[in-house]
Design a protein around this motif. Structure first.
Motif, PDB file in Angstrom:
ATOM      1  N   GLY A  95       3.287  15.546 -12.865  1.00 24.65           N
ATOM      2  CA  GLY A  95       2.965  14.827 -11.643  1.00 24.65           C
ATOM      3  C   GLY A  95       3.882  15.060 -10.476  1.00 24.65           C
ATOM      4  N   GLU A  96       4.916  15.882 -10.633  1.00 25.53           N
ATOM      5  CA  GLU A  96       5.842  16.126  -9.534  1.00 25.53           C
ATOM      6  C   GLU A  96       5.137  16.909  -8.427  1.00 25.53           C
ATOM      7  OE1 GLU A  96       8.767  14.796  -9.218  1.00 25.53           O
ATOM      8  OE2 GLU A  96       8.584  13.843 -11.180  1.00 25.53           O
ATOM      9  N   GLY A  97       5.017  16.308  -7.244  1.00 31.91           N
ATOM     10  CA  GLY A  97       4.378  16.958  -6.120  1.00 31.91           C
ATOM     11  C   GLY A  97       2.864  16.986  -6.184  1.00 31.91           C
ATOM     12  N   SER A  98       2.270  16.322  -7.179  1.00 30.29           N
ATOM     13  CA  SER A  98       0.816  16.318  -7.300  1.00 30.29           C
ATOM     14  C   SER A  98       0.221  15.314  -6.315  1.00 30.29           C
ATOM     15  CB  SER A  98       0.394  15.969  -8.726  1.00 30.29           C
ATOM     16  OG  SER A  98       0.859  14.678  -9.077  1.00 30.29           O
ATOM     17  N   LEU A  99      -1.094  15.373  -6.133  1.00 33.64           N
ATOM     18  CA  LEU A  99      -1.753  14.419  -5.240  1.00 33.64           C
ATOM     19  C   LEU A  99      -1.725  13.005  -5.820  1.00 33.64           C
ATOM     20  CD1 LEU A  99      -4.896  16.415  -4.022  1.00 33.64           C
ATOM     21  CD2 LEU A  99      -2.831  15.869  -2.730  1.00 33.64           C
ATOM     22  N   PHE A 100      -1.949  12.893  -7.139  1.00 31.40           N
ATOM     23  CA  PHE A 100      -1.966  11.594  -7.795  1.00 31.40           C
ATOM     24  C   PHE A 100      -1.154  11.670  -9.087  1.00 31.40           C
ATOM     25  CE2 PHE A 100      -5.888  11.937  -5.369  1.00 31.40           C
ATOM     26  CZ  PHE A 100      -5.855  10.771  -4.614  1.00 31.40           C
ATOM     27  N   PHE A 126      -7.325   4.122  -6.654  1.00 31.06           N
ATOM     28  CA  PHE A 126      -6.198   4.954  -6.244  1.00 31.06           C
ATOM     29  C   PHE A 126      -6.119   5.091  -4.722  1.00 31.06           C
ATOM     30  CE2 PHE A 126      -4.571   7.357 -10.070  1.00 31.06           C
ATOM     31  CZ  PHE A 126      -3.234   7.285  -9.692  1.00 31.06           C
ATOM     32  N   SER A 127      -7.192   4.824  -4.017  1.00 34.06           N
ATOM     33  CA  SER A 127      -7.187   5.017  -2.573  1.00 34.06           C
ATOM     34  C   SER A 127      -6.602   3.835  -1.808  1.00 34.06           C
ATOM     35  CB  SER A 127      -8.612   5.285  -2.068  1.00 34.06           C
ATOM     36  OG  SER A 127      -9.442   4.158  -2.259  1.00 34.06           O
ATOM     37  N   ARG A 128      -6.316   2.724  -2.494  1.00 34.42           N
ATOM     38  CA  ARG A 128      -5.798   1.528  -1.826  1.00 34.42           C
ATOM     39  C   ARG A 128      -4.363   1.265  -2.261  1.00 34.42           C
ATOM     40  NH1 ARG A 128     -11.187  -0.642  -3.056  1.00 34.42           N
ATOM     41  NH2 ARG A 128     -10.327  -1.712  -4.873  1.00 34.42           N
ATOM     42  N   VAL A 129      -3.419   1.526  -1.368  1.00 36.66           N
ATOM     43  CA  VAL A 129      -2.009   1.256  -1.660  1.00 36.66           C
ATOM     44  C   VAL A 129      -1.799  -0.253  -1.748  1.00 36.66           C
ATOM     45  CG1 VAL A 129       0.351   1.472  -0.801  1.00 36.66           C
ATOM     46  CG2 VAL A 129      -1.251   3.369  -0.535  1.00 36.66           C
ATOM     47  N   GLY A 130      -1.117  -0.681  -2.783  1.00 35.98           N
ATOM     48  CA  GLY A 130      -0.894  -2.105  -3.000  1.00 35.98           C
ATOM     49  C   GLY A 130      -1.881  -2.730  -3.960  1.00 35.98           C
ATOM     50  N   ASP A 131      -2.954  -2.022  -4.291  1.00 36.94           N
ATOM     51  CA  ASP A 131      -3.915  -2.536  -5.263  1.00 36.94           C
ATOM     52  C   ASP A 131      -3.223  -2.666  -6.618  1.00 36.94           C
ATOM     53  OD1 ASP A 131      -6.286  -3.515  -6.106  1.00 36.94           O
ATOM     54  OD2 ASP A 131      -7.340  -1.601  -6.206  1.00 36.94           O
ATOM     55  N   VAL A 182       0.484  -0.975 -10.448  1.00 35.68           N
ATOM     56  CA  VAL A 182       0.513  -1.093  -8.989  1.00 35.68           C
ATOM     57  C   VAL A 182       0.363   0.293  -8.363  1.00 35.68           C
ATOM     58  CG1 VAL A 182       1.824  -1.889  -6.975  1.00 35.68           C
ATOM     59  CG2 VAL A 182       2.047  -3.077  -9.159  1.00 35.68           C
ATOM     60  N   ILE A 183      -0.503   0.391  -7.359  1.00 36.93           N
ATOM     61  CA  ILE A 183      -0.675   1.628  -6.604  1.00 36.93           C
ATOM     62  C   ILE A 183       0.367   1.687  -5.499  1.00 36.93           C
ATOM     63  CG2 ILE A 183      -2.236   3.009  -5.186  1.00 36.93           C
ATOM     64  CD1 ILE A 183      -3.171   2.807  -8.019  1.00 36.93           C
ATOM     65  N   GLY A 184       1.123   2.774  -5.461  1.00 37.69           N
ATOM     66  CA  GLY A 184       2.134   2.970  -4.426  1.00 37.69           C
ATOM     67  C   GLY A 184       2.192   4.426  -4.016  1.00 37.69           C
ATOM     68  N   THR A 185       3.225   4.771  -3.282  1.00 36.17           N
ATOM     69  CA  THR A 185       3.416   6.146  -2.830  1.00 36.17           C
ATOM     70  C   THR A 185       4.790   6.639  -3.239  1.00 36.17           C
ATOM     71  OG1 THR A 185       4.199   5.379  -0.657  1.00 36.17           O
ATOM     72  CG2 THR A 185       1.847   5.889  -0.874  1.00 36.17           C
ATOM     73  N   ASP A 186       4.870   7.898  -3.560  1.00 37.61           N
ATOM     74  CA  ASP A 186       6.124   8.576  -3.868  1.00 37.61           C
ATOM     75  C   ASP A 186       6.140   9.855  -3.046  1.00 37.61           C
ATOM     76  OD1 ASP A 186       8.440   9.583  -4.876  1.00 37.61           O
ATOM     77  OD2 ASP A 186       7.702   9.899  -6.920  1.00 37.61           O
ATOM     78  N   THR A 242       0.816   7.082  -6.388  1.00 31.68           N
ATOM     79  CA  THR A 242       1.297   6.803  -7.739  1.00 31.68           C
ATOM     80  C   THR A 242       0.762   5.484  -8.271  1.00 31.68           C
ATOM     81  OG1 THR A 242       3.365   7.993  -7.260  1.00 31.68           O
ATOM     82  CG2 THR A 242       3.358   6.549  -9.173  1.00 31.68           C
ATOM     83  N   LEU A 243       0.298   5.520  -9.530  1.00 40.99           N
ATOM     84  CA  LEU A 243      -0.040   4.298 -10.262  1.00 40.99           C
ATOM     85  C   LEU A 243       1.065   4.071 -11.280  1.00 40.99           C
ATOM     86  CD1 LEU A 243      -1.769   1.950 -11.236  1.00 40.99           C
ATOM     87  CD2 LEU A 243      -3.139   3.588 -12.556  1.00 40.99           C
ATOM     88  N   ARG A 244       1.824   3.003 -11.069  1.00 44.58           N
ATOM     89  CA  ARG A 244       3.002   2.740 -11.905  1.00 44.58           C
ATOM     90  C   ARG A 244       2.768   1.488 -12.739  1.00 44.58           C
ATOM     91  NH1 ARG A 244       7.879   2.721  -8.264  1.00 44.58           N
ATOM     92  NH2 ARG A 244       7.810   4.963  -8.651  1.00 44.58           N
TER      93      ARG A 244
END
Length: 281
Positions: free
Chosen positions: A97-102, A193-198, A226-230, A235-237
């Motif tokens: 997942g390093e540098g991947s879209l999701f 995955f398209s909603r950050v914070g979901d 939680v959906i976030g960004t890296d 990212t789904l963490r």
């Protein structure tokens, strides 16, 4: 796709022509390797600008995340064509997942089973082997994996309906057991995955394999996704939530044995809380 396939070497550029205009105008891709052969990806639309991740699976149906491959397709306008020409570039993504879209990260002591909503991954393999785990992908505790779409384009179910939107395609089903099993159905939640914070909460107490003593220990435990960004990666963490996690308790021991060192963000204070979720469990 085998009858109309075109082999492209690394760094090569080739013109593209439609082989049969009676077929849907979709393009599939797969790595050209003689060993560990891969299936064709789902078809993507070359007329839709932007980037889309394609899931490419091995023919043997393995669901180990290191055996899965994701390919990033970027469709952009070709300069100097007046908007009538497009360039399609394809590149591999890191399976971790390093540098991947999701990307999916599992920082909990539980296995997480995921699948694109409305899609059964490897459905034929599951029927042939009578193996229900093949209906989804599994992320082990402490693992990270890239996520991509088995179906990057989907036509509407009814006549006259447009194709599925990006938000619909990025819906993801998550559970603590294989999705086709009873435990999987009972514990499944859907996140976008398209909603950050979901976010979603998975309850381990819904698993039938949990005994009465362990169920008591897990009453206040939830696996929070939680959906976030890296950086550029969505990212789904997954993390573990409990009101009080003691070092000597069952959950504390599981966390210590599975994840070491424990990430700083895995605290109850940093996790969003929704009282409505507690009422549903």
């Amino acid at each position: 796709p085998d009858t109309s396939r075109v082999l492209m070497k690394h760094g090569e550029m080739l013109p593209f022509y439609w082989f049969d205009l009676t077929l849907p105008e979709l393009v599939c891709a797969r790595p050209a390797q003689s060993r560990n052969r891969f299936k064709w990806s789902g078809g993507f639309d070359m007329c839709t600008l932007g980037m889309v991740p394609l899931r490419v699976r091995r023919i043997d149906g393995s669901i180990n995340h290191l055996s899965l491959r994701s390919i990033r397709v970027n469709v952009e306008l070709q300069p100097g064509t007046g908007g009538s020409g497009t360039i399609v570039s394809i590149r591999d993504e890191d399976p971790n997942g390093e540098g991947s879209l999701f990307k999916i990260e599992n920082h909990s002591p539980f296995q997480i089973f995921v699948s694109q909503d409305g899609v059964l991954a490897n459905p034929a393999s599951g029927l042939l082997r009578n193996d229900t785990s093949l209906s989804c992908d599994m992320v082990q505790p402490g693992e990270r994996t890239s996520y991509a779409l088995d179906v990057p384009w989907r036509q509407g179910k009814y006549a006259g309906r447009t194709s599925a939107s990006v938000s619909e395609l990025l819906l993801l089903r998550c559970a603590l057991a294989p999705l086709s099993t009873r435990d999987g159905v009972e514990s499944t939640k859907v996140v976008c995955f398209s909603r950050v914070g979901d976010s979603i909460r998975l309850s381990p107490t819904r698993l039938s394999s949990v005994g009465s003593y362990l169920a008591t220990e897990l009453l206040g435990v939830r696996v929070l996704g939680v959906i976030g960004t890296d950086g550029p990666t969505r990212t789904l963490r997954f993390i573990l939530m409990q009101k009080e996690v003691t070092p000597t308790g069952y959950i504390g021991n599981a966390m210590r044995d599975t994840i070491s060192p424990m990430p700083s963000f895995m605290t109850v204070e940093s996790a969003p809380h929704n009282d409505d979720d507690d009422d549903d469990d």
